[in-house]
Design an enzyme around this catalytic site. Structure first.
Site, PDB file in Angstrom:
ATOM      1  CG  ASP A 171      21.874  70.722  47.214  1.00 42.44           C
ATOM      2  OD1 ASP A 171      21.130  70.005  47.335  1.00 42.44           O
ATOM      3  OD2 ASP A 171      22.610  71.718  46.902  1.00 42.44           O
ATOM      4  CD  GLU A 214      20.207  69.965  42.489  1.00 43.58           C
ATOM      5  OE1 GLU A 214      19.963  70.929  43.768  1.00 43.58           O
ATOM      6  OE2 GLU A 214      19.151  69.195  42.045  1.00 43.58           O
TER       7      GLU A 214
END
Length: 292
Positions: A171, A214
């Site tokens: 992430d 993301e």
């Protein structure tokens, strides 16, 4: 910050102008890896369950060496090599060696291939269609759909051969802050460069996918937990040291990573992903820019 929004448009009419493989090909039209095209090189191409096959179909209905396709100076033929369940050409059981014609259908186990003769523009369309359905348009790495298919395939293979399998969930830290501070175009640029940087630091056997907004996933066959943690730490450090810029502005970027490895026999894809996701949450709660 006044950045202009740019819309990318892919014109399918341009596909005809692109260079494409001039060899004949088989395209999966039913089964796992739907839409994938296999170019047929000169000589023999073996289709079977064995990992040594040129085209592997890891399914119990397929023999280790099931069928061979022979390409000889533009002419392509096919013959079954004593498979248990047989090979079907246009719904008829294949007997002996038979020449292939454009658009012939070949059924091997539960997988159906379509034969495309060389110099056929349709091959270019199949290439583009497969790319669009399996590749993330922004980062140009595999997308979530392809990841979901790949993890099931690798789990089956690793169980069959007793091999290790690890998963990294990655992430980008504080990505909303990057978007809010530098603009969404900068955020897009960061995601593209993160994907490119990770891709250069993993093995060719590893599968990198954009897992979410993301988030990225790296599926690593034949890597145990210790090796996967080491890989994740290497990637984390590379991202931390990498210089990300957009419109001349430096953008600080770090990542957090959760690692899981195939464990007990009853493990499935959901369990592997859940453990990696829990470890990723732990890394973020512990201050980010960490591997757990």
């Amino acid at each position: 910050m006044g950045h202009k929004t740019v819309t990318a448009v892919t014109a399918i009419s341009k596909i005809q102008k692109r260079a494409f493989a001039r060899s004949s090909a088989l395209v999966v039209i039913y089964g796992e890896e739907l839409g994938r095209k296999f170019d047929l090189e000169e000589g023999k191409t073996i289709i079977g369950r064995s990992s040594r096959s040129d085209i592997q179909i890891d399914h119990d209905s397929v023999s280790r060496q099931h069928v061979r396709v022979i390409s000889d100076d533009g002419d392509v033929s096919i013959e079954d090599v004593g498979s248990t369940n047989g090979t079907f050409l246009n719904d008829a059981s294949l007997s002996g060696r038979v020449g292939l014609k454009n658009n012939d259908l070949i059924k091997v186990g539960h997988t159906v291939f379509k034969f495309i003769a060389h110099d056929n523009i349709e091959a270019a369309y199949h290439d583009e269609i497969y790319r669009l359905t399996t590749v993330d348009g922004l980062t140009q790495v595999h997308n979530r759909r392809y990841f979901n298919e790949a993890i099931e395939r690798e789990l089956s293979r690793c169980r069959r051969y007793g091999r290790a399998l690890s998963l990294l969930l990655i992430d980008v830290d504080h990505f909303k802050r990057i978007n809010d501070t530098f603009g969404h175009l900068a955020g897009d640029a960061v995601l593209k460069e993160v994907a490119s940087t990770i891709q250069k630091r993993i093995r060719k056997e590893d599968l990198l996918s954009r897992y979410g907004g993301e988030e990225f996933a790296v599926l690593s066959p034949e890597i145990d937990h210790k090796g996967a943690v080491a890989m994740a730490q290497k990637v984390r450090k590379v991202i931390e040291k990498h210089e990300f810029t957009f419109d001349g502005e430096a953008i600080p970027v770090t990542i957090s990573c959760g690692v899981s490895t195939l464990g007990k026999k009853g493990d499935d894809a959901a369990a592997l992903v859940q453990r990696a996701d829990e470890k990723l949450y732990e890394a973020k709660e512990s201050g980010r820019n960490q591997v757990c």
